[in-house]
Write an enzyme that holds these catalytic residues in place. Structure first.
Site, PDB file in Angstrom:
ATOM      1  N   ASP A 231       0.858  -1.153  -0.006  1.00  0.00           N
ATOM      2  CA  ASP A 231       0.045  -0.033  -0.078  1.00  0.00           C
ATOM      3  C   ASP A 231       0.925   1.209  -0.021  1.00  0.00           C
ATOM      4  O   ASP A 231       0.825   2.083   0.895  1.00  0.00           O
ATOM      5  CB  ASP A 231      -0.936  -0.186   1.159  1.00  0.00           C
ATOM      6  CG  ASP A 231      -1.909   1.070   1.178  1.00  0.00           C
ATOM      7  OD1 ASP A 231      -2.304   1.494   0.403  1.00  0.00           O
ATOM      8  OD2 ASP A 231      -2.164   1.629   2.531  1.00  0.00           O
TER       9      ASP A 231
ATOM     10  N   GLU B 263       2.974  -8.658   7.313  1.00  0.00           N
ATOM     11  CA  GLU B 263       1.863  -8.820   6.821  1.00  0.00           C
ATOM     12  C   GLU B 263       2.203 -10.088   5.637  1.00  0.00           C
ATOM     13  O   GLU B 263       1.458 -10.099   4.609  1.00  0.00           O
ATOM     14  CB  GLU B 263       0.889  -8.011   6.339  1.00  0.00           C
ATOM     15  CG  GLU B 263       0.474  -7.138   7.638  1.00  0.00           C
ATOM     16  CD  GLU B 263      -0.761  -6.403   7.328  1.00  0.00           C
ATOM     17  OE1 GLU B 263      -1.275  -6.217   5.984  1.00  0.00           O
ATOM     18  OE2 GLU B 263      -1.179  -5.540   8.095  1.00  0.00           O
TER      19      GLU B 263
ATOM     20  N   TYR C  29      -7.099  -3.383  12.391  1.00  0.00           N
ATOM     21  CA  TYR C  29      -7.912  -2.089  11.749  1.00  0.00           C
ATOM     22  C   TYR C  29      -9.239  -2.066  12.184  1.00  0.00           C
ATOM     23  O   TYR C  29     -10.219  -2.040  11.339  1.00  0.00           O
ATOM     24  CB  TYR C  29      -7.616  -1.805  10.222  1.00  0.00           C
ATOM     25  CG  TYR C  29      -6.250  -1.016  10.131  1.00  0.00           C
ATOM     26  CD1 TYR C  29      -5.988   0.148  10.027  1.00  0.00           C
ATOM     27  CD2 TYR C  29      -5.110  -2.186   9.694  1.00  0.00           C
ATOM     28  CE1 TYR C  29      -4.648   0.341  10.052  1.00  0.00           C
ATOM     29  CE2 TYR C  29      -3.884  -1.588   9.671  1.00  0.00           C
ATOM     30  CZ  TYR C  29      -3.614  -0.425   9.506  1.00  0.00           C
ATOM     31  OH  TYR C  29      -2.501   0.124   9.482  1.00  0.00           O
TER      32      TYR C  29
ATOM     33  N   GLU D  91       0.520  -1.710  14.218  1.00  0.00           N
ATOM     34  CA  GLU D  91       0.011  -0.797  13.527  1.00  0.00           C
ATOM     35  C   GLU D  91      -1.597  -0.874  13.924  1.00  0.00           C
ATOM     36  O   GLU D  91      -2.119  -1.757  14.317  1.00  0.00           O
ATOM     37  CB  GLU D  91      -0.415  -1.226  12.100  1.00  0.00           C
ATOM     38  CG  GLU D  91       0.867  -1.064  11.088  1.00  0.00           C
ATOM     39  CD  GLU D  91       0.822  -1.621   9.752  1.00  0.00           C
ATOM     40  OE1 GLU D  91      -0.264  -1.599   9.014  1.00  0.00           O
ATOM     41  OE2 GLU D  91       1.890  -2.135   9.066  1.00  0.00           O
TER      42      GLU D  91
HETATM   43  C1  GCB Z   1      -1.660  -2.319   6.917  1.00  0.00           C
HETATM   44  C2  GCB Z   1      -0.268  -2.443   5.911  1.00  0.00           C
HETATM   45  C3  GCB Z   1       0.035  -1.100   5.868  1.00  0.00           C
HETATM   46  C4  GCB Z   1      -1.229  -0.369   5.057  1.00  0.00           C
HETATM   47  C5  GCB Z   1      -2.016  -0.237   5.966  1.00  0.00           C
HETATM   48  C6  GCB Z   1      -3.355   0.670   5.671  1.00  0.00           C
HETATM   49  O1  GCB Z   1      -1.825  -3.339   7.430  1.00  0.00           O
HETATM   50  O2  GCB Z   1       0.742  -2.915   6.582  1.00  0.00           O
HETATM   51  O3  GCB Z   1       1.185  -0.854   4.658  1.00  0.00           O
HETATM   52  O4  GCB Z   1      -0.653   0.914   4.533  1.00  0.00           O
HETATM   53  O5  GCB Z   1      -2.512  -1.563   6.618  1.00  0.00           O
HETATM   54  O6  GCB Z   1      -3.331   1.843   5.751  1.00  0.00           O
HETATM   55  O7  GCB Z   1      -4.170  -0.253   4.923  1.00  0.00           O
END
Ligand code: GCB
Length: 638
Positions: free
Chosen positions: A208, A449, A502, A538
């Site tokens: 990403d 990941e 997330y 994260e």
């Molecule tokens: C993740 C990734 C990261 C992305 C992020 C997102 O899990 O490790 O590279 O930018 O989520 O914002 O989706």
């Protein structure tokens, strides 16, 4: 580009280059510094540039563009180095270009460098993405695979044989990714002629961030004496008030060089010295290297001067900053100097307007000022190794680093094969070789990941983690996981569990009320299964700066804040048990490839891409300073 020309060319190059990398790894990769015996000439600046737009991207090689000045074989444009080339022009074709681009610069080499046959002249590229081939005065001097680590070539012979002081440097760089590169990618040819013209292709990736390309870090010429210090490895520990620095110096070009090592304190006082290429220095009343906000005198660096004198009397001198500290992991804690360390920090990207991933001092200094302003004591080099200059800043400011290799987006089972693994091991060797002496680096991350639930992942990570440990036994090793804990096949091998999640964003969008429950479940599952300390590596939410709503809605600054607060409530409970850190995703907004889920890039930054704070930045600032005062050894004023 016709059929699979770019892929074939890239693969051929990959194989050839891997061999030279294996050999190169026997040598060191010390950061070029000046000393009484060494000179450095930065040849970054304005270069000339041409993208090879021929269908196969092979014209440059066929017509041997490296043989004569680039301007003689076709049109050229100005291109700054270091910088990504993508955002420099007004041309979308250059922004999105895939294949070989050509850089060239004419430089003058000081006459004394050439005349003095005892001088070794080295050309070094801090990094170029992804494959690179280097020529000097039309003669190929090296090639390199991998976009984020330095490479260099001894060019003394070429310069002395060719045109003396004039030095035409040509660098061809190709950003094509394959299933076996890190990160992996694939070229897809579109064959439906009703929708795509002949030869149309795209590059697919599973990460990403925008695949910026070009010469991303400074290009340097430097000298050493022929008999020179090739590598230095230090490892540190302490007992009571005695610091111990074990060192190992390798010298090339002389088998009988006399090595002398002197360690000086910050006031210039010599605190220990030794003769010989291996040994242990003892430092009484040691000043340990402490992280920022963990001690009132953080980031103490000694200076280790190494002198190697060859049979002919020539002496090479190299000075290495040394921080004395230890790192240990228990089942619930991360210990720095035997004291519990809690990571309250950020994930970053090397990313900014115009320059893309190009190294830029104003940006680096601004970012450190922002991190210190917000009370961050750590960052992860998501998702690739950062410039050495950034690690040096971290050493000097006491910012702790989780050093990540470019193993991001490993989602295809074909990227778990032997060729991929061999390359991944080599990249870890290059990374450890480059970064082993930085006190700020406290842990290696071998991937982000990966599809760690796929059967080959068990073997793959076992090999990768154990190889990394064999390269450096003084630091823990991890990889970052996002998969379901029950299906993860790599976790048994790591020292620290790092989890990305997330909640209320990719899962149950809009439902921040579920974060508490889901995050508690996440932590209890992982700890219950592995009994290893956990970092939330994260978490976050996109916020378009200036977008507001109350009650909060996704993409507003209020929503980002609410997500953070809900995570923090759980962190505050679990950090009393086994959670040892929290790293926000992300420090700043950053560019991605274009897609329907990205509004001119990823907006999960707590700062904008221009480094202005969103509401979330103030929230984190309050929190991080509070945590520092709860967990550090002293009181700090916000
Ligand atoms: C993740 C990734 C990261 C992305 C992020 C997102 O899990 O490790 O590279 O930018 O989520 O914002 O989706």
């Amino acid at each position: 580009m016709g059929s699979s020309g770019a892929e074939r060319a890239a693969e051929r190059l990959l194989l050839a280059a891997l061999c030279s990398v294996c050999q190169a790894l026997q040598d060191g990769m010390l950061f070029p510094t000046e000393s009484p015996s060494r000179e450095v000439k930065d040849v970054s600046g304005l270069w000339i540039f041409r993208a090879d737009e021929s269908p196969e991207r092979s014209r440059g090689f066929e017509q041997q563009w490296y043989k004569s000045p680039l301007a003689e074989t076709g049109p050229v444009i100005d291109m700054p180095v270091p910088s990504s080339y993508n955002d420099i022009t007004q041309d979308a074709q250059i922004r999105d270009f895939i294949g070989w681009v050509w850089y060239e610069k004419d430089v003058w080499v000081p006459a004394r460098w050439i005349q003095d046959r005892g001088t070794r002249i080295v050309l070094r590229v801090g990094s170029a993405h992804y494959y690179s081939v280097l020529w000097v005065n039309g003669v190929k001097v090296t090639e390199h695979v991998g976009g984020h680590l330095p490479f260099e070539a001894d060019i003394s012979g070429v310069l002395r044989q060719t045109s003396g002081n004039q030095c035409r440097i040509t660098i061809a760089v190709n950003n094509t990714l394959t299933l076996e590169t890190l990160p992996p990618g694939t070229i897809q040819y579109m064959t439906d002629r009703s929708r795509y013209p002949a030869g149309y292709f795209v590059q697919n990736t599973n990460f990403d961030f925008f695949n910026y390309a070009g010469i991303h870090r400074p290009v340097l010429l430097y000298t050493t004496p022929k008999a020179h210090i090739d590598d230095i490895t230090v490892e540190t520990t302490f007992s009571d008030n005695i610091g111990l620095v074990s060192f190992n110096v390798s010298v090339l070009g002389s088998s009988k060089a006399a090595v002398k090592v002197t360690l000086s304190a910050q006031d210039g006082r010599c605190v220990a010295s030794a003769d010989g290429s291996r040994g242990v220095l003892k430092v009484t009343d040691v000043n340990l290297w402490w992280p920022y906000l963990m001690h009132e005198n953080p980031a103490y660096l000694y200076s280790m001067e190494v002198q190697a004198t060859a049979e002919d009397g020539q002496t090479d001198v190299y000075t290495l900053p040394v921080g004395i500290r230890t790192v240990k992991v228990t089942s619930t804690q991360f210990l720095i100097n035997n004291k519990p360390f809690y990571f309250h920090g950020v994930n970053k990207h090397e990313d900014a307007d115009i320059r893309g991933k190009g190294f830029d001092w104003p940006l680096v200094v601004k970012d450190f000022n922002l991190m210190k302003w917000m009370g961050a004591n750590s960052f992860r080099t998501s998702h690739y190794p950062y410039a050495e200059e950034i690690l040096q800043m971290a050493d000097r400011h006491g910012i702790v680093i989780i050093d990540e290799c470019p193993g991001v987006g490993i989602k295809d089972i074909r990227s778990f094969g032997n060729v991929s693994l061999a390359h991944h091991l080599t990249v870890m060797e290059e990374l450890v070789r480059r970064d082993k002496n930085h006190p700020s680096v406290v842990m290696w991350s071998v991937a982000n990941e990966p599809a760690s639930e796929m059967p080959p992942a068990g073997f793959y990570f076992k090999e990768l983690v154990s190889h990394t440990r064999s390269l450096d036994s003084s630091r823990p090793v991890t990889y970052i996981t996002a998969s379901n804990y029950a299906r993860d096949l790599g976790a048994p091998y790591v020292d620290v569990i790092c989890v990305n999640s997330y909640f209320s964003w990719y899962q149950d969008p809009g439902h921040t009320e579920l974060i508490g429950l889901q995050l508690n479940t996440q932590f209890d599952n992982w700890y219950g299964k592995y009994q290893k300390p956990i970092i939330q590596s994260e978490y976050g939410a996109d916020a378009v700066p200036g977008l507001h709503s109350d009650p909060p809605m996704m993409f507003t600054e209020e929503y980002q804040k609410t997500v953070l607060q809900n995570y923090h409530n759980v962190f505050d409970q679990k950090r009393k048990e086994f959670v040892i850190g929290e790293l926000i995703w992300n420090f700043a907004d950053f560019m991605t490839s274009q897609s329907i889920i990205r509004v001119v890039g990823n907006k999960k930054g707590i700062f904008t891409r221009q480094r202005q704070p969103k509401a979330g930045a103030f929230l984190l600032r309050e929190r991080y300073w509070r945590i520092a005062n709860e967990t550090g050894n002293t009181l700090f004023k916000l």
